[in-house]
Design an enzyme around this catalytic site. Structure first.
Site, short mmCIF file in Angstrom:
data_model
loop_
_atom_site.label_atom_id
_atom_site.label_comp_id
_atom_site.label_asym_id
_atom_site.label_seq_id
_atom_site.Cartn_x
_atom_site.Cartn_y
_atom_site.Cartn_z
N ARG A 95 117.67 74.67 108.99
CA ARG A 95 116.85 73.46 109.17
C ARG A 95 116.11 73.51 110.51
NH1 ARG A 95 116.58 70.48 112.88
NH2 ARG A 95 118.81 70.04 112.98
N LEU A 136 108.94 73.68 125.55
CA LEU A 136 108.88 72.54 126.46
C LEU A 136 109.96 72.66 127.53
CD1 LEU A 136 107.72 69.72 127.18
CD2 LEU A 136 109.41 68.73 125.62
N THR A 137 111.22 72.89 127.09
CA THR A 137 112.35 72.92 128.01
C THR A 137 112.27 74.11 128.97
OG1 THR A 137 113.67 71.94 126.27
CG2 THR A 137 114.89 72.89 128.09
N GLU A 138 112.75 73.89 130.17
CA GLU A 138 112.82 74.98 131.16
C GLU A 138 114.25 75.05 131.71
OE1 GLU A 138 109.73 74.47 134.05
OE2 GLU A 138 108.17 74.57 132.50
N PRO A 139 114.57 76.12 132.42
CA PRO A 139 115.93 76.22 132.96
C PRO A 139 116.33 74.98 133.78
CG PRO A 139 114.77 78.30 133.27
CD PRO A 139 113.77 77.32 132.71
N ILE A 168 114.45 78.30 123.56
CA ILE A 168 113.34 78.09 122.63
C ILE A 168 113.66 78.68 121.25
CG2 ILE A 168 110.85 78.41 122.26
CD1 ILE A 168 111.77 76.61 124.74
N ARG A 273 144.83 71.57 97.57
CA ARG A 273 145.87 71.96 98.51
C ARG A 273 147.12 71.10 98.30
NH1 ARG A 273 147.94 75.88 101.73
NH2 ARG A 273 149.07 74.97 103.49
N GLU A 368 116.46 68.02 121.05
CA GLU A 368 115.61 66.90 120.62
C GLU A 368 116.10 65.58 121.23
OE1 GLU A 368 113.03 67.65 119.27
OE2 GLU A 368 113.43 69.60 118.36
N PHE A 388 116.54 55.73 133.36
CA PHE A 388 116.66 57.19 133.37
C PHE A 388 116.93 57.73 134.78
CE2 PHE A 388 114.60 56.48 129.37
CZ PHE A 388 115.10 57.47 128.56
C1 FAD Z 1 120.20 75.68 120.23
C2 FAD Z 1 119.13 74.99 121.00
C3 FAD Z 1 117.80 75.08 120.61
C4 FAD Z 1 116.80 74.47 121.34
N1 FAD Z 1 115.48 74.63 120.97
C5 FAD Z 1 114.50 74.16 121.79
C6 FAD Z 1 113.12 74.43 121.49
O1 FAD Z 1 112.78 75.04 120.45
N2 FAD Z 1 112.16 74.03 122.37
C7 FAD Z 1 112.48 73.36 123.51
O2 FAD Z 1 111.57 73.02 124.27
N3 FAD Z 1 113.77 73.07 123.83
C8 FAD Z 1 114.78 73.46 122.99
N4 FAD Z 1 116.11 73.21 123.29
C9 FAD Z 1 116.42 72.54 124.56
C10 FAD Z 1 116.95 71.13 124.42
O3 FAD Z 1 115.93 70.26 124.03
C11 FAD Z 1 117.59 70.75 125.77
O4 FAD Z 1 118.78 71.51 125.88
C12 FAD Z 1 117.88 69.26 125.89
O5 FAD Z 1 116.69 68.54 126.06
C13 FAD Z 1 118.83 68.95 127.07
O6 FAD Z 1 118.39 69.58 128.22
P1 FAD Z 1 119.42 70.43 129.12
O7 FAD Z 1 120.15 71.34 128.24
O8 FAD Z 1 118.65 70.99 130.24
O9 FAD Z 1 120.47 69.36 129.64
P2 FAD Z 1 120.29 68.39 130.90
O10 FAD Z 1 118.99 67.67 130.82
O11 FAD Z 1 120.61 69.15 132.14
O12 FAD Z 1 121.47 67.35 130.61
C14 FAD Z 1 122.84 67.66 130.89
C15 FAD Z 1 123.64 66.39 130.60
O13 FAD Z 1 123.17 65.34 131.44
C16 FAD Z 1 122.84 64.21 130.65
N5 FAD Z 1 121.75 63.48 131.28
C17 FAD Z 1 120.50 63.92 131.56
N6 FAD Z 1 119.76 62.96 132.11
C18 FAD Z 1 120.57 61.86 132.17
C19 FAD Z 1 120.38 60.52 132.62
N7 FAD Z 1 119.21 60.09 133.12
N8 FAD Z 1 121.44 59.66 132.56
C20 FAD Z 1 122.62 60.07 132.04
N9 FAD Z 1 122.85 61.31 131.58
C21 FAD Z 1 121.83 62.19 131.64
C22 FAD Z 1 122.46 64.78 129.31
O14 FAD Z 1 122.54 63.79 128.30
C23 FAD Z 1 123.48 65.88 129.16
O15 FAD Z 1 124.68 65.32 128.72
C24 FAD Z 1 117.13 73.74 122.52
C25 FAD Z 1 118.48 73.61 122.89
C26 FAD Z 1 119.46 74.21 122.14
C27 FAD Z 1 120.90 74.05 122.56
#
Ligand code: FAD
Length: 389
Positions: A95, A136-139, A168, A273, A368, A388
């Site tokens: 999906r 969109l997402t970065e390290p 990504i 079972r 997402e 936020f």
């Molecule tokens: C398998 C997989 C596929 C993905 N595919 C894509 C893709 O195709 N394209 C793309 O762009 N991205 C993609 N992503 C990235 C995904 O969207 C991000 O991982 C997500 O937005 C969270 O960002 P982060 O991992 O940097 O966590 P962080 O933003 O660092 O968050 C860490 C924790 O802090 C919490 N947090 C953050 N801000 C706050 C706040 N203001 N208040 C309270 N809590 C907070 C979060 O809820 C989380 O629990 C993918 C991720 C995964 C795991």
């Protein structure tokens, strides 16, 4: 007494148009034939034959199926959601492939692209001949995409992109990447053919979740693009956020599919079972679990169908999508974990789909928009106070 299907009990099929039911059945059939026989092995190997699968999904007609024109099927949002449900009953990774292709990459081009960009990419992407990804997402910028560092600068008529995108989906198999970058005019989207010099994609290793899905790091090292590579659509975060809302909508339905597959598996297992000389399904403690999960699955499905109606009527809001994504993924994960307990030790193996779904849903909970981000979106809407920061 004859056993009932958990969704059959609420007669949810009565709420689905006959043509949408047919489509859902066709996707279910596709999953039974093309995904179920292979998925455990793909998951073990951490490898999915993405290109072949994308072509098959293109033939099935689910890629960008809710978009109109440019070779897209023009189906309703509800039909698209039901297709996501049937696909995710197979695996969240499959999906995800379809969501990223249709709701992120294709939608971005469809909603914000030029006619040339649409003509060049959408028909091939709908057919599964070209794969898209969405960067969109970065390290260091996940939940807060405004913190992105990737930037694009003008050089004569050209654009030059530099930066790193992380996590990504479809990254290493994509033909085209929609990349969001900071510019002098605000955040803008770029359509980047992945064979452009300076573009590299590397698969993220050691994933324990969504193993039948490609997840990659993209590096853009001075990627030079012609002037017409930029999406002429809006400047700022509203562009990428509009795409995320589309993909989140698919997850509202998709997560119900994963949960349904877990509950069907647990019901079947509990019926056969034997423990303490009786079928596991005959014990009150088991029935309490099954009943609670049936209530959650049914309400998640009704919520998904309600949001589908709102979207088809052009009335859906981002807060409503947040309610759907937050509730349905959270409940699906709860159902997957509870079903795992019913399967006992067998539940931790790849012989059953339950723990695979549970592991996948950990990613779905995060991407997402994490649960916390959706809670904050709903909280902002309730109070008028953005919390936020
Ligand atoms: C398998 C997989 C596929 C993905 N595919 C894509 C893709 O195709 N394209 C793309 O762009 N991205 C993609 N992503 C990235 C995904 O969207 C991000 O991982 C997500 O937005 C969270 O960002 P982060 O991992 O940097 O966590 P962080 O933003 O660092 O968050 C860490 C924790 O802090 C919490 N947090 C953050 N801000 C706050 C706040 N203001 N208040 C309270 N809590 C907070 C979060 O809820 C989380 O629990 C993918 C991720 C995964 C795991």
């Amino acid at each position: 007494m004859p056993a009932q299907h958990p969704l059959g009990m609420l007669a949810v099929d009565d709420l689905v148009a006959p043509e949408d039911r047919d489509l859902q059945l066709a996707v279910r059939h596709f999953v039974d034939e093309h995904v179920r026989p292979e998925i455990a092995q793909w998951y073990d190997a951490g490898h999915v034959p993405a290109r072949e699968l994308t072509r098959e999904l293109g033939r099935l007609g689910v890629l960008g199926m809710h978009l109109h024109g440019h070779g897209c099927a023009g189906a309703s949002a509800t039909a698209y959601g039901l297709a996501c449900l049937a696909l995710e009953a197979g695996d969240s990774g499959i999906r995800s492939l379809v969501s990223v292709q249709g709701s992120l990459a294709m939608f971005a081009i469809h909603a914000h692209g030029s006619e040339e960009q649409k003509d060049r990419w959408l028909p091939r992407m709908a057919q599964g001949e070209a794969i898209g990804c969405f960067g969109l997402t970065e390290p260091d910028a996940g939940s807060d995409p405004a913190a992105m560092r990737t930037h694009a600068r003008r050089d004569g008529d050209d654009w030059v992109l530099s930066g790193t995108k992380m996590w990504i989906t479809n990254g290493t198999v994509a033909d085209v990447a929609v990349v969001w970058a900071r510019t002098d005019e605000g955040i803008r989207g770029f359509v980047v053919p992945t064979d452009t010099p300076g573009f590299t994609a590397t698969e993220v290793p050691r994933k324990l979740s969504l193993r039948a899905s490609v997840t990659a790091e993209l590096v853009l090292d001075g990627v030079r693009l012609p002037a017409d590579a930029v999406l002429p659509g809006p400047r700022g975060l509203s562009g990428p956020l509009s795409c995320l809302s589309e993909a989140r909508f698919g997850i509202v339905f998709g997560s119900v599919g994963a949960a349904r597959d877990c509950l069907e598996t647990a019901l079947e297992y509990a019926a056969t079972r034997r423990v303490f000389d009786r079928p596991l399904a005959g014990f009150q403690a088991t029935q309490l679990k099954l009943a609670d999960m049936t209530v959650e699955l049914g309400t998640a499905m009704l919520l998904a169908l309600h949001l589908g109606r709102l979207k088809d009527g052009g009335r859906i809001t981002p807060e409503q999508v947040s309610i759907g994504k937050l509730n349905n993924v959270r409940e699906a994960l709860g159902i997957a974990r509870e079903c795992r307990t019913i399967l006992g030790a067998a539940g931790i193996t790849g012989d059953y789909p339950v723990m695979r779904h549970a592991n996948n849903l950990e990613s779905v909970l995060t991407y997402e928009g994490t649960s916390e981000v959706h809670q904050l979106v709903i909280g902002t809407s309730l109070t008028g106070i953005p919390a936020f920061r």
